[in-house]
Scaffold this motif. Sequence first.
Motif, PDB file in Angstrom:
ATOM      1  N   GLU A 150       0.808  -1.227   0.000  1.00 48.34           N
ATOM      2  CA  GLU A 150       0.000   0.000   0.000  1.00 48.34           C
ATOM      3  C   GLU A 150       0.837   1.271   0.000  1.00 48.34           C
ATOM      4  OE1 GLU A 150      -1.431   0.928   4.387  1.00 48.34           O
ATOM      5  OE2 GLU A 150      -1.524  -1.223   4.004  1.00 48.34           O
ATOM      6  N   TRP A 151       2.167   1.133  -0.083  1.00 53.65           N
ATOM      7  CA  TRP A 151       3.052   2.276   0.047  1.00 53.65           C
ATOM      8  C   TRP A 151       3.777   2.607  -1.257  1.00 53.65           C
ATOM      9  CZ3 TRP A 151       2.991  -1.745   3.646  1.00 53.65           C
ATOM     10  CH2 TRP A 151       2.408  -1.429   4.879  1.00 53.65           C
ATOM     11  N   VAL A 152       4.147   3.874  -1.382  1.00 53.06           N
ATOM     12  CA  VAL A 152       4.978   4.331  -2.490  1.00 53.06           C
ATOM     13  C   VAL A 152       6.389   4.519  -1.967  1.00 53.06           C
ATOM     14  CG1 VAL A 152       5.406   6.194  -4.144  1.00 53.06           C
ATOM     15  CG2 VAL A 152       3.062   5.439  -3.676  1.00 53.06           C
ATOM     16  N   THR A 153       7.360   4.003  -2.697  1.00 51.97           N
ATOM     17  CA  THR A 153       8.745   4.076  -2.260  1.00 51.97           C
ATOM     18  C   THR A 153       9.637   4.597  -3.377  1.00 51.97           C
ATOM     19  OG1 THR A 153      10.574   2.796  -1.293  1.00 51.97           O
ATOM     20  CG2 THR A 153       9.227   1.680  -2.932  1.00 51.97           C
ATOM     21  N   THR A 154      10.788   5.116  -3.007  1.00 53.02           N
ATOM     22  CA  THR A 154      11.810   5.511  -3.968  1.00 53.02           C
ATOM     23  C   THR A 154      13.171   5.178  -3.371  1.00 53.02           C
ATOM     24  OG1 THR A 154      12.562   7.265  -5.465  1.00 53.02           O
ATOM     25  CG2 THR A 154      12.164   7.896  -3.173  1.00 53.02           C
ATOM     26  N   SER A 155      14.220   5.395  -4.138  1.00 49.90           N
ATOM     27  CA  SER A 155      15.571   5.152  -3.637  1.00 49.90           C
ATOM     28  C   SER A 155      16.066   6.358  -2.866  1.00 49.90           C
ATOM     29  CB  SER A 155      16.525   4.856  -4.799  1.00 49.90           C
ATOM     30  OG  SER A 155      16.196   3.636  -5.419  1.00 49.90           O
ATOM     31  N   TYR A 156      16.808   6.078  -1.819  1.00 45.79           N
ATOM     32  CA  TYR A 156      17.350   7.137  -0.970  1.00 45.79           C
ATOM     33  C   TYR A 156      18.808   6.805  -0.669  1.00 45.79           C
ATOM     34  CZ  TYR A 156      17.287  10.843   2.566  1.00 45.79           C
ATOM     35  OH  TYR A 156      17.523  12.013   3.275  1.00 45.79           O
TER      36      TYR A 156
END
Length: 305
Positions: free
Chosen positions: A291-297
Amino acid sequence: MKVVGFTTMIVDRLYNLFETIGDLVGSACNPAGLGFTKGAPSLDTPVSQACTQAQMESEIYADWCAHFNEKPWLHRKQWEFVYILQSLHLGGMMEPGKRGLGFGVGGEPLPALFAEKGMSILGTDLDPEHAQGLGWIETDQHAASKNAMNNRGICSPEKFERLVDFRSMDMNALDPEISGQFDFCWSACALEHLGSIEKGLKFIENSIDTLRPGGLAVHTTEFNCSSNASTLDNTSTVLFRRRDFERLGRRLARQGHTLTFNFDIGDQPADQHIDVPPYTQNPHLKLQIAEWVTTSYGITVRKAG
């Protein structure tokens, strides 16, 4: 980037309120060595920051892509390599004679690129038995041997043989004998697979122990863009929240280490696009997991000393 659930929404709004109060009070509550910046993150002066479209359209980005034989495209995994290279370059680590340690290297191009520039590298990955159990071998995300780290032919075989070593190592149980042996260390999207948020944060802390005084640790991982309250934890892939990174930052700064955070996630079209399963991979800066949106960090830490 919708947050699911009323309770989660309330917790996020409370956190945002506390953040605003913290900005008004200033940095007095933060330990020395911990900093925060706002505004669009840049590869000109990278700090701990998220992947964004603007960075990927810069000349710096294109130049580093050419070093590992790729054309720039809007994919977060490529950004991770560039972020690590640029951070190490500006941190004074991309020099002949420097010694680097890579974690979970798989078939990534960085060990060969470092060797081509005259650096001595130890690449590590899980032993094949454990890697197969986690599915890394089947998905080509595991290095079973030294030669896997030069599969693009970036470094001459003779130079690679002389400057690069490989050994199996569990990121949850680093070998004590490597403590204080390296000028820099890195990992690219590996620490979110260590079993929990706490294990991932502990790995970053432990990785700093492998460095000489003044050394540089650069890691990339998952960043939950949806919520600072609910997240994915205690599973094969975890999503770190802003508050998890801030907690890590305070812990490291109290030990004398230095790091600065920027939590801007961009506002250009590719920054706002969410790749959903089955992923199209282009653009692929932000994606949906559960249910989550993620990106690279990326996280960069300068060791005390």
